[in-house]
Structures are given as C-alpha cells and as structure tokens.
Design an enzyme around this catalytic site. Structure first.
Site: not given
Ligand code: GRF
Length: 198
Positions: A13, A66, A92, A94, A108, A110, A137, A142, A145-146, A175
């Site tokens: 979405s 990975r 996933r 990264l 991204n 979140h 957000s 980076t 994570l988040d 969002e």
C-alpha cells in the site's frame, strides 16, 4: 529524474501511494522497478497493474546468507539502474555492506515516532506504554536498524479502546500521506524534515 527502486514484502500500500504521487506532475522521481523478496508478494501485481517493472528475489534459497541474498538483489537491480531505493514494508534486514552502497540514497518508512519503538510490534508497544500519541517516520537507512536521520514524521492520537489493529490502520493512513511527501522532496534533493499533523 531520479530513478526510484521500491522494495516490498507484502501488499504494497505504501508502494502504491509512492507510485501514484510520482505519476502526478512536478515529481523529480520516477519508478524504475519494484522488488520483492517473494514472488507472491501482493504488491508485485499492483506494480504491474501500474506498468512498473517488477522483480522477485526470494530470500529463502539463501538460507540466511544475507550477503549472497543481497548480491542477488544488486544483480537484479542492475538492468533498472536505480539512483535510490525506497523500502516500503520490506521485511528483510539488510547488512551494512549493502546499506553502505546506498548511503544517502535509501529511505524507509517505519510505523512509530522514531526514535521510539525501533523494530517490530510498534503499535502494541505504544499501547502498552500508554502513549497518547503515535505515528510513523521516514528516515534515511543506516547500518543501525530504524536509526538513520529522520526525514519526516506524522502523528496520530491514540484513542480509548484502541487495539494494535485499529492503531495500525490509523497510522497507515498517515504513512500514505507522509511517504509521498518525503519522497517528492528527497528526490529533488531536499532533506528538510517534514512534520505532518493528522
Ligand atoms: C506498514 O505498516 C509499514 O509501516 C511497514 O510495513 C507495513 C506494510 O506496508 N513498513 P505496505 O502496506 O506493504 O506498504
């Protein structure tokens, strides 16, 4: 024009909101490919319906390697020559090795008011904490994570009787406002954080 790759894992979405806004005038970005980590991600069909090339790189055959999975992603992206990546419900993690190739060029969304509630189950955690407001957000990706620089946030009230599902639905509406707003600016080179009130 910035060539934008969008990564997703689910229904997409957020991807739809980004594509629809890039189809409107004055946008410095254009979608070049939508990538999913499984061929049956619902968002792939929605991308195809909108004429955007799609590619699936299934993570399962790589069995947790990975680096190999990410090498397959990079190879799959190459023909589409993206200038930047939008993660939109991509589930996933990264590695730093992949992320550093896209420093300053990968963003991204979140579902929390970062730096609160990094990771999963953000709506349940906000409810458990008794927060009166919550939201989403968009941040630069980076290695942590988040955790990257915040490019935009949108707030929603937490209402009496909210469940994680009702709260998630209220956040998702925001969002779909926030991510296109941020991408439109980011693609034009504007990193000024944007704060939306619902
Ligand atoms: C959204 O809640 C988003 O915050 C998170 O993934 C969820 C699914 O997004 N990143 P979508 O409907 O697949 O865009």
């Amino acid at each position: 024009m910035k060539r934008v790759a969008i990564f997703l894992s689910g229904g997409g979405s957020n991807m739809v909101a980004l594509l629809d806004d890039m189809a409107r005038s004055g946008h410095a970005g254009m979608p070049c490919v939508v990538l999913a980590n499984s061929a049956d991600a619902g968002g792939l069909e929605r991308a195809r319906e909108r004429g955007v090339p799609t590619v699936a790189v299934d993570h399962r055959p790589f069995k947790g390697d990975r680096t190999a999975f990410e090498a397959a992603i990079s190879a799959a992206l190459e023909p589409y020559a993206p200038d930047m990546i939008c993660l939109a419900g991509f589930m996933r993690v990264l590695t730093g090795g992949f992320i550093e190739q896209w420093t300053g060029r990968m963003i991204n969304i979140h579902p929390s008011l970062l730096p609160k509630y990094k990771g999963l189950h953000t709506h349940a955690r906000a409810l458990e904490a008794g927060d009166s407001k919550h939201g989403c957000s968009v941040h630069e990706v980076t290695a942590a994570l988040d955790d990257g620089p915040i490019l935009g946030q949108a707030e929603v009230p937490v209402l009496a009787g909210d469940t994680p599902e009702t709260l998630a639905a209220r956040v998702l509406v925001q969002e779909h406002r926030l991510y296109p707003t941020v991408l439109r600016r980011f693609a034009a080179g504007d990193r000024t954080p944007v704060m939306l009130q619902s």
